[in-house]
Design an enzyme around this catalytic site. Structure first.
Site, PDB file in Angstrom:
ATOM      1  N   ARG A  34       0.833  -1.207   0.000  1.00 32.94           N
ATOM      2  CA  ARG A  34       0.000   0.000   0.000  1.00 32.94           C
ATOM      3  C   ARG A  34       0.866   1.254   0.000  1.00 32.94           C
ATOM      4  O   ARG A  34       1.876   1.320   0.703  1.00 32.94           O
ATOM      5  CB  ARG A  34      -0.936  -0.001   1.209  1.00 32.94           C
ATOM      6  CG  ARG A  34      -1.882  -1.172   1.158  1.00 32.94           C
ATOM      7  CD  ARG A  34      -3.114  -1.043   2.024  1.00 32.94           C
ATOM      8  NE  ARG A  34      -3.821  -2.318   2.017  1.00 32.94           N
ATOM      9  CZ  ARG A  34      -4.601  -2.754   1.029  1.00 32.94           C
ATOM     10  NH1 ARG A  34      -4.839  -1.990  -0.025  1.00 32.94           N
ATOM     11  NH2 ARG A  34      -5.185  -3.939   1.087  1.00 32.94           N
ATOM     12  N   HIS A 105       7.581   1.194 -10.752  1.00 28.34           N
ATOM     13  CA  HIS A 105       6.398   0.795  -9.995  1.00 28.34           C
ATOM     14  C   HIS A 105       5.148   1.162 -10.772  1.00 28.34           C
ATOM     15  O   HIS A 105       5.129   2.132 -11.519  1.00 28.34           O
ATOM     16  CB  HIS A 105       6.354   1.464  -8.613  1.00 28.34           C
ATOM     17  CG  HIS A 105       6.548   2.943  -8.623  1.00 28.34           C
ATOM     18  ND1 HIS A 105       7.800   3.520  -8.768  1.00 28.34           N
ATOM     19  CD2 HIS A 105       5.676   3.973  -8.509  1.00 28.34           C
ATOM     20  CE1 HIS A 105       7.678   4.832  -8.731  1.00 28.34           C
ATOM     21  NE2 HIS A 105       6.397   5.138  -8.600  1.00 28.34           N
TER      22      HIS A 105
END
Ligand code: AMP
Length: 120
Positions: A34, A105
């Site tokens: 997260r 990412h």
């Protein structure tokens, strides 16, 4: 293009276990966790475990197994986070892409409408 990987970036430290993270999914080639500053009810980052700077670096140099492993993690996150109304995936690259962390990412954002693609 010469991609110089900085192994002191924060995601490299997460991969080495030097910094904690809120893991959602992990496999041999990728980690999903997260975002520390979530911008939607679901905000997960999926990263490869290999030293790739950006999407174009990963797409050029990652092995087939690494690429399959990365997208298997993306799939697992989308399944687990249950976003039937959809989501946004973002990969920022270098300065013009406003990339802050120089380890490739993918942001996966969902749980609410995410607005137009770009605000200009
Ligand atoms: P980008 O601008 O695409 O490079 O996004 C980097 C993201 O990493 C931002 O959304 C940050 O909130 C997130 N981030 C930075 N440090 C951490 C951390 N330690 N754990 C989780 N997310 C982080």
């Amino acid at each position: 293009m010469n991609y110089a990987y900085d192994d002191q970036n924060i995601f490299a430290k997460i991969l080495r276990g030097e910094i904690p993270n809120d893991t959602v999914f992990e496999n041999e080639h990728a980690l999903a966790f997260r975002d520390i500053r979530p911008q939607a009810p679901v905000h997960v980052l999926v990263i490869p475990k290999g030293p790739y700077v950006s999407l174009d670096h990963f797409a050029r140099d990652a092995s087939p197994d690494e690429q399959v492993g990365f997208f298997a993690a993306v799939s697992a996150v989308c399944e687990a986070e249950q976003m039937p109304q959809g989501f946004r995936s973002i990969c920022n690259s270098r300065d013009h892409g406003h990339q802050e962390v120089p380890h490739f990412h993918m942001h996966i954002l969902g749980g609410k409408p995410t607005g137009p693609m770009l605000s200009v």
